[in-house]
Motif scaffolding. Structure first.
Motif, PDB file in Angstrom:
ATOM      1  N   ILE A   1      18.984  -5.027  -3.522  1.00  0.00           N
ATOM      2  CA  ILE A   1      19.358  -3.645  -3.842  1.00  0.00           C
ATOM      3  C   ILE A   1      20.722  -3.580  -4.525  1.00  0.00           C
ATOM      4  O   ILE A   1      20.881  -2.942  -5.567  1.00  0.00           O
ATOM      5  N   PHE A   2      21.705  -4.247  -3.929  1.00  0.00           N
ATOM      6  CA  PHE A   2      23.052  -4.173  -4.479  1.00  0.00           C
ATOM      7  C   PHE A   2      23.240  -5.084  -5.691  1.00  0.00           C
ATOM      8  O   PHE A   2      24.153  -4.877  -6.486  1.00  0.00           O
ATOM      9  N   GLY A   3      22.385  -6.092  -5.835  1.00  0.00           N
ATOM     10  CA  GLY A   3      22.559  -7.018  -6.937  1.00  0.00           C
ATOM     11  C   GLY A   3      21.718  -6.726  -8.159  1.00  0.00           C
ATOM     12  O   GLY A   3      21.977  -7.280  -9.233  1.00  0.00           O
ATOM     13  N   ILE A   4      20.714  -5.846  -8.042  1.00  0.00           N
ATOM     14  CA  ILE A   4      19.792  -5.621  -9.151  1.00  0.00           C
ATOM     15  C   ILE A   4      20.467  -5.079 -10.410  1.00  0.00           C
ATOM     16  O   ILE A   4      20.058  -5.435 -11.530  1.00  0.00           O
ATOM     17  N   PRO A   5      21.504  -4.215 -10.319  1.00  0.00           N
ATOM     18  CA  PRO A   5      22.145  -3.777 -11.569  1.00  0.00           C
ATOM     19  C   PRO A   5      22.729  -4.939 -12.366  1.00  0.00           C
ATOM     20  O   PRO A   5      22.643  -4.958 -13.596  1.00  0.00           O
ATOM     21  N   MET A   6      23.324  -5.914 -11.675  1.00  0.00           N
ATOM     22  CA  MET A   6      23.906  -7.065 -12.364  1.00  0.00           C
ATOM     23  C   MET A   6      22.843  -8.048 -12.810  1.00  0.00           C
ATOM     24  O   MET A   6      22.981  -8.700 -13.848  1.00  0.00           O
ATOM     25  N   LEU A   7      21.772  -8.150 -12.058  1.00  0.00           N
ATOM     26  CA  LEU A   7      20.680  -9.034 -12.443  1.00  0.00           C
ATOM     27  C   LEU A   7      19.978  -8.542 -13.704  1.00  0.00           C
ATOM     28  O   LEU A   7      19.315  -9.320 -14.392  1.00  0.00           O
ATOM     29  N   MET A   8      20.138  -7.260 -14.018  1.00  0.00           N
ATOM     30  CA  MET A   8      19.523  -6.683 -15.220  1.00  0.00           C
ATOM     31  C   MET A   8      20.553  -6.368 -16.298  1.00  0.00           C
ATOM     32  O   MET A   8      20.288  -5.573 -17.195  1.00  0.00           O
ATOM     33  N   THR A   9      21.725  -6.981 -16.211  1.00  0.00           N
ATOM     34  CA  THR A   9      22.785  -6.776 -17.201  1.00  0.00           C
ATOM     35  C   THR A   9      22.859  -7.980 -18.132  1.00  0.00           C
ATOM     36  O   THR A   9      23.120  -9.103 -17.690  1.00  0.00           O
TER      37      THR A   9
END
Length: 280
Positions: free
Chosen positions: A25-33
């Motif tokens: 949840i907390f890492g998905i924004p960075m995983l999709m950057t």
């Protein structure tokens, strides 16, 4: 196996699932950057290695407060920190493979760089999952520790550093930080500093969010501002500078532009610092 042992194992297993959920949840924004994909490939390996080393004591101290189960010793905190790191590495690798970012034809060095970089914010997310994905308020309180990180001035500053680092890692790799810093005038930067400080203070002491701090009726109104908010902004500033340096955003850059970039990154960094005091 006794009923107590079974209950402990079940609680630990649930903590692992929460940790994996938090990492996702907390890492998905960075995983999709996209910028983070590229930075993980080309960033200097000594800076990446330093970031990984810095993250370890941070996770250990964080685990002392919100580990996967009741943590009564630093040895158990180290164990929880390593588990969070392992969950972050596994989750990051699986998601990057799922998105086609990591493929079989890529060199091993690129696999390691991308997963290692993504594992830092994901590991913090794994720890946050323990406290924020609790089933009930009672269960959540199980994660509260009476250790040195639970209370005290140093503990408050530490939690602000964690929150600031997490949000800074979200946005620092993007080109928008540098673009905004070039577009802002000195007057914009002064307003941004003042607004960041006011928002930090308001989040913790004025707005009725969950976890809002209440001042003693005999405490002067300026006390919290001087004792916590201003130092918290300084902590966020140092975190912003470190993250910008890690990602190479300060290389061959004038001091004026360095300060402008720090001010821009401090807007989300200070929000993260304030939020950490509320939720951790």
């Amino acid at each position: 196996m006794t009923a107590t042992a079974k209950a402990d194992h079940r609680q630990f297993a649930i903590g692992l699932l929460r940790g994996a959920g938090g990492a996702l949840i907390f890492g998905i924004p960075m995983l999709m950057t996209m910028e983070l994909w590229f930075i993980g490939f080309y960033m200097p390996r000594e800076r990446l290695f330093l970031l990984l080393l810095v993250n370890i004591p941070l996770l250990v101290a964080l685990a002392r407060r919100i580990g996967f189960e009741n943590t009564f010793s630093w040895r158990e905190a180290v164990r929880d920190a390593m588990i969070a790191y392992a969950l972050a590495i596994l989750t990051s690798g699986l998601v990057l493979v799922l998105f086609g970012v990591l493929t079989i034809d890529l060199p091993f060095r690129e696999w390691v760089g991308k997963i290692a970089l993504q594992s830092v914010p994901a590991s913090i997310g794994a720890m946050l999952g323990r406290s924020q994905l609790a089933e009930t308020d009672e269960d959540e309180n199980d994660g509260e520790k009476d250790g040195p990180m639970a209370t005290g001035y140093a503990g408050e500053l530490f939690m602000m550093a964690v929150g600031s680092l997490f949000l800074c890692l979200n946005v620092a790799p993007t080109e928008e930080i540098i673009l905004i810093s070039f577009k802002m005038s000195p007057w914009h930067s002064l307003v941004a500093v003042a607004a960041s400080i006011m928002i930090m203070h308001g989040f913790v002491y004025a707005v009725s969010f969950r976890g809002t701090h209440q001042l003693n009726e005999h405490t002067p109104s300026w006390h919290a501002l001087v004792r916590f908010t201003f130092p918290g902004y300084i902590v966020a500033s140092l975190i912003s500078l470190y993250v910008l340096w890690t990602f190479g955003r300060l290389d061959d850059t004038s001091w004026t532009q360095v300060l402008m970039s720090m001010v821009v990154l401090n807007v989300p960094g200070s929000l993260g610092a304030a939020a950490a005091r509320l939720i951790l």
